[in-house]
Design an enzyme around this catalytic site. Structure first.
Site, mmCIF file in Angstrom:
data_model
loop_
_atom_site.group_PDB
_atom_site.id
_atom_site.type_symbol
_atom_site.label_atom_id
_atom_site.label_comp_id
_atom_site.label_asym_id
_atom_site.label_seq_id
_atom_site.Cartn_x
_atom_site.Cartn_y
_atom_site.Cartn_z
ATOM 1 N N CYS A 129 0.819 -1.218 0.000
ATOM 2 C CA CYS A 129 0.000 0.000 0.000
ATOM 3 C C CYS A 129 0.852 1.266 0.000
ATOM 4 O O CYS A 129 0.401 2.318 0.442
ATOM 5 C CB CYS A 129 -0.956 0.028 1.198
ATOM 6 S SG CYS A 129 -2.149 -1.322 1.230
ATOM 7 N N ALA A 130 2.088 1.157 -0.483
ATOM 8 C CA ALA A 130 2.976 2.325 -0.504
ATOM 9 C C ALA A 130 3.754 2.373 -1.812
ATOM 10 O O ALA A 130 4.980 2.290 -1.823
ATOM 11 C CB ALA A 130 3.922 2.282 0.688
#
Length: 383
Positions: free
Chosen positions: A330-331
Site C-alpha cells: 500500500c505504498a
C-alpha cells in the site's frame, strides 16, 4: 505459525489485551450516554486510555482523539488543513493513507525525495520544497516498506521555522520510537492501535496539536446535544457516534504493556532482530536485502529474490508456516523512490514477541527457496 507481519498488525498481543476486550463486551456501554454503572465504567476506561496515551506522547488527554485506525486520523488531519487544490509537501515514503486523500482533494503535491536511509538528503529535500504558500507538510516517522527512520524532529523544526503545519504519520513508530507532540509542535499525529501499541484492530489515536479540526463524521457526542452543530471542544468534536469500547479497553492494556516494557527496550530488541535477519539473508545467493543499520532502521526489513516474484516468495513461505507480506504494501510511492516499484518486496516485520530462533528459521527457508531456483549453495547462518 511464525508471524513476521507486525507492520500490518501485531497478531501476538499481551494476554491482558484479549481479556480486557472480551470483558468490555459485557461490562461497558458508551461514555457520556448515561449515569449508570456501565456508562460510568466506560467513561473511566476511555479517560485512562487517553491519559496513558497522553503520557506516552507528551499530549494533554483532551487532545487525544479515538479513531478507527491511522487512515481515519490522517483523513481528518489532511482535510482539516489542506483545501482543494492546496499545496502539500510529503516525503517519498508515504503510504496510500496519505497520498489517496491528497489525490482526492486535487492537491498540488511536492515530493521530498531522498535515497534510502539518507537522512541528511531527506532533510535538504524538505528544506528546498517548503516554501511560502505551503498548506501542510506530511511525513511518516518510519517507512512501512523499508523501516527507514526519517528525521522527524528536524523536519518538525524546519516546519516551525517556516510556519507550516506538520502532520506526522506514526503508524510504524508508535510504541517503538519516542515522539512528543509538545516538542514537535505537530498539528496532528495519527497512529493505529493495532500495530506497535498492541491493541485490537479498529482502534487508533489522533493527537491534535492544533485547533480547528474538521469532523469527518457528525452526530451524537453525548454533549451539547441541544445545538445543531458539532461541539467545538475536543475530543467530542471528532468523536461522533458510539465508541468502540471493547477496542479501547484492549488498547488501554496494549499501552500499559508498552509503558511497562519501555520504548527503548522494544526498539533495541526489534532492531537486533532486524540486524540478525539482514545478516543472514544477505549471505544467501540471489537475495537482495535493504538494510541501513542500527539507528536508521526500525523492525521492518524488505528483501527480494532474483528470478522469483515477491508474491511467489510470500506464498512459498506461507506454506512453510512463515507469515510475511509481499508486494507494494500500500505504498507505491516508497517503491518508486527506491526503484522497486516493478518488483515490490518481501517484507519482514518484527514485534516484541518474535525470537532469534524465528529469524534463523526464516533464513533457512529462504535459503532453501534460493537453492531450488538454481543458485549455488548458500550460508543462511542456520543448521
Amino acid at each position: 505459525m511464525i508471524y513476521l507481519d507486525s507492520a500490518a498488525t501485531t497478531l501476538q498481543k499481551p494476554q491482558q489485551v484479549a481479556r480486557a476486550t472480551a470483558w468490555a463486551v459485557n461490562h461497558l456501554s458508551t461514555p457520556g450516554r448515561g449515569s449508570h454503572p456501565a456508562a460510568a465504567r466506560a467513561a473511566q476506561i476511555a479517560y485512562h486510555c487517553r491519559t496513558l496515551a497522553g503520557d506516552l506522547f507528551d499530549c494533554p488527554p483532551e487532545q487525544v482523539v479515538f479513531t478507527f485506525n491511522a487512515t481515519h486520523g490522517l483523513n481528518i488531519a489532511i482535510k482539516s488543513l489542506v483545501p482543494p487544490g492546496g499545496r502539500v509537501v510529503i516525503s517519498g515514503y508515504e503510504h496510500n493513507a496519505v497520498t489517496r486523500p491528497l489525490y482526492g482533494l486535487g492537491a498540488r503535491v511536492a515530493v521530498a525525495e531522498a535515497p534510502l536511509f539518507d537522512s541528511e538528503e531527506m532533510l535538504r529535500a524538505f528544506e528546498h520544497l517548503i516554501v511560502p504558500g505551503t498548506d501542510a507538510v506530511i511525513c511518516t516517522q518510519v517507512s512501512n516498506v523499508f523501516g527507514f527512520v526519517l528525521p522527524i524532529e528536524k523536519i518538525a523544526q524546519l516546519c516551525r521555522w517556516r510556519g507550516v503545519p506538520l502532520i506526522v504519520d506514526a503508524s510504524q513508530s508508535a510504541g517503538v520510537l519516542p515522539l512528543s507532540l509538545r516538542e514537535t509542535e505537530a498539528a496532528f499525529v495519527a497512529m493505529p492501535g493495532h500495530k506497535g501499541l498492541y491493541g485490537p484492530q479498529g482502534t487508533g489515536l489522533l493527537l491534535c496539536g492544533q485547533e480547528g479540526a474538521i469532523p469527518l463524521l457528525e452526530g451524537g457526542t453525548g454533549s451539547a446535544s441541544a445545538q445543531p452543530e458539532m461541539p467545538d471542544v475536543l475530543p467530542d468534536r471528532l468523536e461522533a457516534g458510539t465508541h468502540n469500547m471493547a477496542g479501547i479497553a484492549g488498547l488501554l492494556e496494549g499501552l500499559r504493556f508498552v509503558r511497562r516494557t519501555g520504548l527503548s527496550k522494544i526498539r533495541t530488541y526489534e532492531e537486533d532482530l532486524t540486524a540478525a535477519a539482514a545478516a543472514r539473508l544477505s549471505r544467501i545467493a540471489g537475495v537482495e536485502v535493504f538494510y541501513g543499520g542500527h539507528g536508521i532502521q526500525s523492525g521492518v526489513l524488505s528483501f527480494r529474490m532474483m528470478g522469483l516474484d515477491c508474491e511467489s516468495v510470500g506464498e512459498a513461505l506461507s506454506t512453510r508456516g512463515i507469515a510475511v507480506r509481499a508486494g507494494l504494501h500500500c505504498a507505491p510511492l516508497a517503491h518508486r523512490t527506491v526503484g522497486t516499484f516493478d518488483t515490490g518486496t518481501v517484507r519482514v516485520s518484527f514485534s516484541a514477541f518474535n525470537t532469534r530462533k524465528e529469524v534463523e528459521l526464516l533464513a533457512r527457508e529462504v535459503a532453501l527457496l534460493a537453492r531450488q531456483r538454481g543458485f549455488e549453495k548458500s550460508d543462511a547462518g542456520c543448521k
